[in-house]
Design a protein around this motif. Structure first.
Motif, short mmCIF file in Angstrom:
data_model
loop_
_atom_site.label_atom_id
_atom_site.label_comp_id
_atom_site.label_asym_id
_atom_site.label_seq_id
_atom_site.Cartn_x
_atom_site.Cartn_y
_atom_site.Cartn_z
N GLN A 32 0.83 -1.20 0.00
CA GLN A 32 0.00 0.00 0.00
C GLN A 32 0.86 1.25 0.00
O GLN A 32 0.59 2.21 -0.74
CB GLN A 32 -0.93 -0.02 1.22
CG GLN A 32 -1.98 1.07 1.22
CD GLN A 32 -2.85 0.98 2.46
OE1 GLN A 32 -2.39 1.15 3.58
NE2 GLN A 32 -4.13 0.69 2.27
N GLN A 33 1.90 1.25 0.81
CA GLN A 33 2.79 2.40 0.88
C GLN A 33 3.55 2.58 -0.44
O GLN A 33 3.74 3.72 -0.90
CB GLN A 33 3.77 2.23 2.04
CG GLN A 33 3.11 2.34 3.40
CD GLN A 33 4.06 2.03 4.54
OE1 GLN A 33 5.11 1.42 4.34
NE2 GLN A 33 3.73 2.46 5.74
N ASP A 34 3.99 1.46 -1.04
CA ASP A 34 4.67 1.54 -2.34
C ASP A 34 3.73 2.11 -3.40
O ASP A 34 4.15 2.95 -4.22
CB ASP A 34 5.16 0.16 -2.76
CG ASP A 34 6.30 -0.35 -1.88
OD1 ASP A 34 6.91 0.48 -1.18
OD2 ASP A 34 6.55 -1.57 -1.89
N GLN A 35 2.51 1.66 -3.37
CA GLN A 35 1.53 2.16 -4.34
C GLN A 35 1.27 3.65 -4.14
O GLN A 35 1.19 4.42 -5.11
CB GLN A 35 0.23 1.37 -4.22
CG GLN A 35 -0.82 1.75 -5.25
CD GLN A 35 -2.09 0.92 -5.12
OE1 GLN A 35 -2.23 0.13 -4.20
NE2 GLN A 35 -3.01 1.08 -6.04
N GLN A 36 1.14 4.06 -2.89
CA GLN A 36 0.92 5.47 -2.59
C GLN A 36 2.12 6.31 -3.02
O GLN A 36 1.96 7.41 -3.55
CB GLN A 36 0.67 5.65 -1.10
CG GLN A 36 -0.67 5.10 -0.63
CD GLN A 36 -0.84 5.18 0.88
OE1 GLN A 36 0.11 5.47 1.61
NE2 GLN A 36 -2.04 4.92 1.35
N GLN B 46 4.60 10.10 -6.81
CA GLN B 46 5.60 10.41 -7.82
C GLN B 46 4.94 10.73 -9.16
O GLN B 46 5.35 11.68 -9.85
CB GLN B 46 6.57 9.24 -7.97
CG GLN B 46 7.48 9.03 -6.77
CD GLN B 46 8.39 7.84 -6.93
OE1 GLN B 46 8.24 7.04 -7.87
NE2 GLN B 46 9.35 7.68 -6.02
N GLU B 47 3.94 9.95 -9.51
CA GLU B 47 3.22 10.21 -10.76
C GLU B 47 2.53 11.57 -10.71
O GLU B 47 2.55 12.32 -11.70
CB GLU B 47 2.20 9.11 -11.00
CG GLU B 47 1.44 9.25 -12.31
CD GLU B 47 0.45 8.12 -12.54
OE1 GLU B 47 -0.29 8.17 -13.54
OE2 GLU B 47 0.44 7.18 -11.72
N GLN B 48 1.94 11.88 -9.56
CA GLN B 48 1.28 13.17 -9.41
C GLN B 48 2.28 14.32 -9.50
O GLN B 48 2.02 15.35 -10.13
CB GLN B 48 0.54 13.23 -8.07
CG GLN B 48 -0.26 14.51 -7.86
CD GLN B 48 -1.02 14.49 -6.55
OE1 GLN B 48 -0.95 13.52 -5.79
NE2 GLN B 48 -1.73 15.55 -6.26
N GLN B 49 3.45 14.14 -8.87
CA GLN B 49 4.49 15.16 -8.93
C GLN B 49 4.97 15.36 -10.37
O GLN B 49 5.20 16.49 -10.80
CB GLN B 49 5.65 14.76 -8.02
CG GLN B 49 5.33 14.84 -6.54
CD GLN B 49 6.46 14.34 -5.68
OE1 GLN B 49 7.46 13.80 -6.17
NE2 GLN B 49 6.34 14.48 -4.37
#
Length: 244
Positions: free
Chosen positions: A165-169, A174-177
């Motif tokens: 879950q943390q990796d996905q978040q 990163q994608e959002q950034q």
């Protein structure tokens, strides 16, 4: 729901009757247990509520009420009842630990009940995909009963799910950034293009103004030349002076 979660759920429900049966003198709890065993969870809830209304500190009532809420897929209500049960048991454990005359058996019984309460709390959090809370609850359960292999298994599973879950978040962040950075770059390019267009328009306006002024001056010069030419044409001729 996957098989692992079904397994967790079944382990939790199976323990409800055993712990609540320890206080068989509580009529509402006993009646609620019978309803629970028949999967009449709403009826079981009603009886457990009557029990805790009579005694808000009743561990068995709060614990089994939490199970009834869990069976009805009411995680928030279930966690709240498990919290009340855990608080009552924590207070009881402290009393026993501070009492030199308390038997070890009685203390271990209290700790096992407390471990089961934290275990069930962890299961509810686990099923709700709140893995951080599930990990905390399972750890509390193991602190009170380190020999509980079921809780240890659940803890390992919750830790793995939490990491995923943390990796996905993190990937999403990163994608959002990257998207935000890309949007900023595109916005900067648009602003630069607009500034360039505005500058070009200003340059063109200045050039046009100069051309218009130059044309106007040239027109004025041409007009003056034509007027002068016309004036020369209409000037009166002087009479010839006689030289005699």
């Amino acid at each position: 729901m996957d098989m692992k979660k079904i397994l967790l759920f079944c382990l939790m429900i199976a323990s409800a009757a055993a712990i609540s049966a320890q206080r068989s003198d509580r009529s509402y709890v006993r009646k609620g247990n019978r309803m629970f065993e028949d999967s009449l969870f709403i009826k079981a809830e009603e009886n457990y509520l009557k029990a805790v209304d009579m005694n808000p500190e009743l561990y068995e009532g709060n614990y089994n009420l939490g199970n009834a809420y869990t069976a009805q897929q009411k995680p928030n209500e279930a966690v709240e009842q498990y919290r009340k049960a855990a608080n009552a048991l924590e207070a009881r454990k402290k009393e026993l630990m501070d009492d030199p005359s308390a038997s070890r058996k009685e203390l271990e019984k209290c700790k096992n009940e407390l471990a089961q309460t934290y275990h069930n709390t962890g299961v509810v959090y686990h099923m709700s995909e709140r893995y951080d809370k599930a990990v905390e609850s399972y750890k509390e359960a193991l602190r009170n009963n380190p020999q509980d292999d079921e809780t240890r298994y659940n803890l390992i599973l919750a830790q793995r799910m939490l990491q995923q879950q943390q990796d996905q978040q993190q990937d999403q962040q990163q994608e959002q950034q990257q998207q935000e950075q890309q949007n900023q770059e595109e916005q900067q390019q648009q602003e630069q293009q607009q500034e360039q267009q505005q500058q070009e328009q200003q340059d063109m306006s200045q050039e046009n103004a100069e051309q218009i002024l130059e044309a106007a001056m040239q027109d004025e010069k041409d007009v003056q030349e034509r007027v002068q030419e016309q004036l020369l044409r209409v000037q009166p001729k002087k009479p010839l002076e006689k030289d005699w």
